[in-house]
Design a protein around this motif. Structure first.
Motif, PDB file in Angstrom:
ATOM      1  N   GLY A   1       3.575  10.550  -5.811  1.00 35.99           N
ATOM      2  CA  GLY A   1       3.893  11.371  -6.997  1.00 35.99           C
ATOM      3  C   GLY A   1       2.657  11.845  -7.750  1.00 35.99           C
ATOM      4  O   GLY A   1       2.757  12.531  -8.765  1.00 35.99           O
ATOM      5  N   GLN A   2       1.470  11.435  -7.267  1.00 34.45           N
ATOM      6  CA  GLN A   2       0.219  11.791  -7.957  1.00 34.45           C
ATOM      7  C   GLN A   2      -0.739  12.541  -7.037  1.00 34.45           C
ATOM      8  O   GLN A   2      -1.931  12.634  -7.318  1.00 34.45           O
ATOM      9  CB  GLN A   2      -0.485  10.505  -8.464  1.00 34.45           C
TER      10      GLN A   2
ATOM     11  N   HIS B   1       7.395  12.779 -10.742  1.00 35.94           N
ATOM     12  CA  HIS B   1       6.232  13.631 -10.485  1.00 35.94           C
ATOM     13  C   HIS B   1       5.327  13.520 -11.708  1.00 35.94           C
ATOM     14  O   HIS B   1       5.625  14.033 -12.781  1.00 35.94           O
ATOM     15  CB  HIS B   1       6.659  15.081 -10.234  1.00 35.94           C
TER      16      HIS B   1
END
Ligand code: ZN
Length: 254
Positions: free
Chosen positions: A78-79, A205
């Motif tokens: 998500g990064q 996210h």
């Protein structure tokens, strides 16, 4: 600095060749931004410190425990759009864990604790798949869950908030930037009620959730809070390691 016999990277063959190790601890961190003020290695620093302190506690209480070197990469899918956040996929982690566990099992170590320090890592399902394949007992602790953080902090936060900032101020006092430079760690919630309330789940996210990469307000962090919390977590995990070292694997249930 004399080498510590419960820290594998520091110890040597002379010390270990005739010392049967009962429990190995594999600390597992992550490499990702932590608001403006904490270093990318925050989860790795914290989990290393806790693994070493808990192993020391166990050693002093007669259990032969060793902390392995920390795996510095966590699941950060998500990064991926945050510069220098380094993702290691769960399937890769499973391969790493399998190799480490297999090596230990082949050398007669009977028990392994995976000490997790990153919310995106989840070792439970991996251990379910791994356990029948290796001849050692594998268990895991997410260290931030084993003591109630709300008894130590006004608002613990979950990423670079008051808890993590306090811990880092205590273990590596030169690395955190002044709190005046930290963002507020304000996190946006999901619009869908089930996801917002937590009974439905999806990965977040990160770039859309927070402006400063933190989730949790670090402003009330202090060294003193960090030290008290670390002491409590160390005793909790250290006590667990003593119990685990003593346990008869053929007789685990009451
Ligand atoms: Zn963290």
């Amino acid at each position: 600095m004399p080498s510590r016999p419960f820290v594998l990277a520091e110890t040597n063959w002379k010390s270990l060749k005739d010392t049967p190790i009962e429990v190995a601890v594999l600390p597992w961190g992550a490499t990702e931004p932590h608001n403006f003020h904490l270093p990318y290695g925050t989860d790795t620093y914290e989990t290393t410190a806790l693994a070493e302190r808990a192993a020391e506690f166990a050693w002093k209480n007669g259990a032969k425990v060793v902390a392995l070197p920390t795996v510095p990469f966590g699941v950060n899918t998500g990064q991926l759009d945050l510069r220098l956040a380094i993702n290691m996929n769960p399937s890769t982690q499973f391969a790493v864990l399998t190799d480490v566990a297999s090596a230990l099992a082949g050398q007669g170590v009977k028990k392994l604790l995976v000490l997790n320090g990153h919310g995106g890592n989840d070792f439970k399902q991996m251990i379910r798949e791994l356990q029948p394949k290796v001849d050692l007992f594998v268990c895991t602790i997410n260290w931030w869950t084993c003591i109630k953080a709300t008894e130590f902090f006004d608002e613990p936060g979950d990423h670079a908030g008051e808890m993590e900032t306090s811990i880092m101020m205590s273990i590596v006092p030169d690395l955190p930037r002044p709190l005046s430079e930290a963002g507020s760690g304000k996190a946006r919630k999901f619009r869908i009620a089930g996801l917002r309330d937590g009974w439905a789940w999806a990965p977040r996210h990160w770039r859309e959730v927070t402006d400063d990469t933190g989730t949790g307000n670090p402003k009330a962090a202090t060294v003193d809070k960090g030290e008290k919390f670390l002491r409590a977590v160390t005793e909790r995990i250290g006590g667990f390691l003593v119990d685990l070292a003593k346990a008869d694997l053929k007789n685990l249930y009451e």
